[in-house]
Scaffold this active site. Sequence first.
Site, PDB file in Angstrom:
ATOM      1  N   CYS A   1      -5.926   4.537  -3.807  1.00  0.00           N
ATOM      2  CA  CYS A   1      -6.164   3.189  -3.300  1.00  0.00           C
ATOM      3  C   CYS A   1      -7.381   2.454  -3.847  1.00  0.00           C
ATOM      4  O   CYS A   1      -7.255   1.465  -4.562  1.00  0.00           O
ATOM      5  CB  CYS A   1      -6.257   3.274  -1.785  1.00  0.00           C
ATOM      6  SG  CYS A   1      -6.629   1.729  -1.008  1.00  0.00           S
TER       7      CYS A   1
ATOM      8  N   HIS B   1     -10.997  -2.072   1.578  1.00  0.00           N
ATOM      9  CA  HIS B   1     -11.240  -0.703   1.103  1.00  0.00           C
ATOM     10  C   HIS B   1     -11.985  -0.656  -0.237  1.00  0.00           C
ATOM     11  O   HIS B   1     -11.740   0.231  -1.051  1.00  0.00           O
ATOM     12  CB  HIS B   1      -9.920   0.080   1.005  1.00  0.00           C
ATOM     13  CG  HIS B   1     -10.147   1.564   1.190  1.00  0.00           C
ATOM     14  ND1 HIS B   1      -9.139   2.494   1.029  1.00  0.00           N
ATOM     15  CD2 HIS B   1     -11.261   2.261   1.531  1.00  0.00           C
ATOM     16  CE1 HIS B   1      -9.614   3.701   1.254  1.00  0.00           C
ATOM     17  NE2 HIS B   1     -10.908   3.576   1.569  1.00  0.00           N
TER      18      HIS B   1
ATOM     19  N   ASP C   1       0.851  -1.189   0.000  1.00  0.00           N
ATOM     20  CA  ASP C   1       0.000   0.000   0.000  1.00  0.00           C
ATOM     21  C   ASP C   1       0.889   1.242   0.000  1.00  0.00           C
ATOM     22  O   ASP C   1       1.574   1.505   0.988  1.00  0.00           O
ATOM     23  CB  ASP C   1      -0.895  -0.030   1.244  1.00  0.00           C
ATOM     24  CG  ASP C   1      -2.052   0.941   1.174  1.00  0.00           C
ATOM     25  OD1 ASP C   1      -2.010   1.857   0.341  1.00  0.00           O
ATOM     26  OD2 ASP C   1      -3.000   0.783   1.955  1.00  0.00           O
ATOM     27  N   ASP C   2       0.918   1.955  -1.103  1.00  0.00           N
ATOM     28  CA  ASP C   2       1.753   3.158  -1.237  1.00  0.00           C
ATOM     29  C   ASP C   2       3.245   2.827  -1.275  1.00  0.00           C
ATOM     30  O   ASP C   2       4.068   3.575  -0.746  1.00  0.00           O
ATOM     31  CB  ASP C   2       1.489   4.156  -0.104  1.00  0.00           C
ATOM     32  CG  ASP C   2       0.068   4.669  -0.058  1.00  0.00           C
ATOM     33  OD1 ASP C   2      -0.691   4.393  -1.006  1.00  0.00           O
ATOM     34  OD2 ASP C   2      -0.289   5.332   0.935  1.00  0.00           O
TER      35      ASP C   2
ATOM     36  N   ASP D   1      -0.350  -0.992  -4.864  1.00  0.00           N
ATOM     37  CA  ASP D   1      -1.586  -0.399  -5.379  1.00  0.00           C
ATOM     38  C   ASP D   1      -1.343   0.911  -6.112  1.00  0.00           C
ATOM     39  O   ASP D   1      -2.112   1.290  -6.988  1.00  0.00           O
ATOM     40  CB  ASP D   1      -2.624  -0.225  -4.261  1.00  0.00           C
ATOM     41  CG  ASP D   1      -2.199   0.759  -3.183  1.00  0.00           C
ATOM     42  OD1 ASP D   1      -1.003   1.107  -3.106  1.00  0.00           O
ATOM     43  OD2 ASP D   1      -3.069   1.186  -2.395  1.00  0.00           O
TER      44      ASP D   1
END
Length: 303
Positions: free
Chosen positions: A54, A109, A14-15, A245
Amino acid sequence: MKQDKPNIVLMYADDMGYGDFGLFNDGHVRTPNLDHLITQSTCLTQHYSGSPVCSPSRAALLTGRYPHRTGAITPQETRGLDRIHTSETTIGDVFKENGYCTGMVGKWHNGALDPRYHPNNRGFDEFVGFRGGWADYYRWNLDINGQVSKSDGRYLTDVLGDAAVDFITRHSDEPFLLLVPFNAPHSPLQAPEELTERYQSMGLNGSVSLVYAMIESMDQSVGRILDTIEECGLANNTIVMFTSDNGPEFAVRDDLVPEGESTDATRYNCGYNGSKGSVFEGGIKVPMIIRWPDGLPNGQREI
């Protein structure tokens, strides 16, 4: 037992930017397990995420469609804009219909606040994780198939790694699809002190040190997952993938960094322009690592 159908383990960060992988970094971050995986894999070096943020990016990965077609157009979960329409077919649906046991461990999410969009209702037999955009790494609440499990104080990345190992071990005698969307290195910036200190000793600022420590911790969980696949005798016929992502987040909110630390997490990203939230390459160009000994060559870079 030899299986005709390959297993699939898809892990994604993530990131995490291109430059956050040790093999592509400027010599700071340590990701020995991911680096070794790259040498065993086909690495797609012209791979792009479906969005620079995201929820839409995850929707594209889960459905194989442009995110705006799925309904997930922003990460704004309180407005329902993170949701994948119930009419959409997910990768979980497809594999479940074809006789696979399907699981997800980590961040969802794509429908945080409505049970209709829970992973168990979107093709995944098992879910261990959280449904919103982020979670505290020490004071977490995990959703386990719809039931809440309170934090026991362990570091969340380790908890997710344990859950992934458990899933693989329990389903080693049947074909399975396992998605492991880690939340690292997404804020809040929190990491084990012993890892953070190493990067601070290199002269990196507090936020970058924390990000790199979070990535190194995730790499350790990746290593345990890979070891489990090997120990279960599944390595040759398991498709293992790792990606991110979107690109790195360089400006972190001040309430999501330790008190007194800089909110500037700007770091090496292979010279690409832009970062998370930007459609320049720094925001959307991320590696896709694919290892499948029975089906793909290893140690290959696809430019």
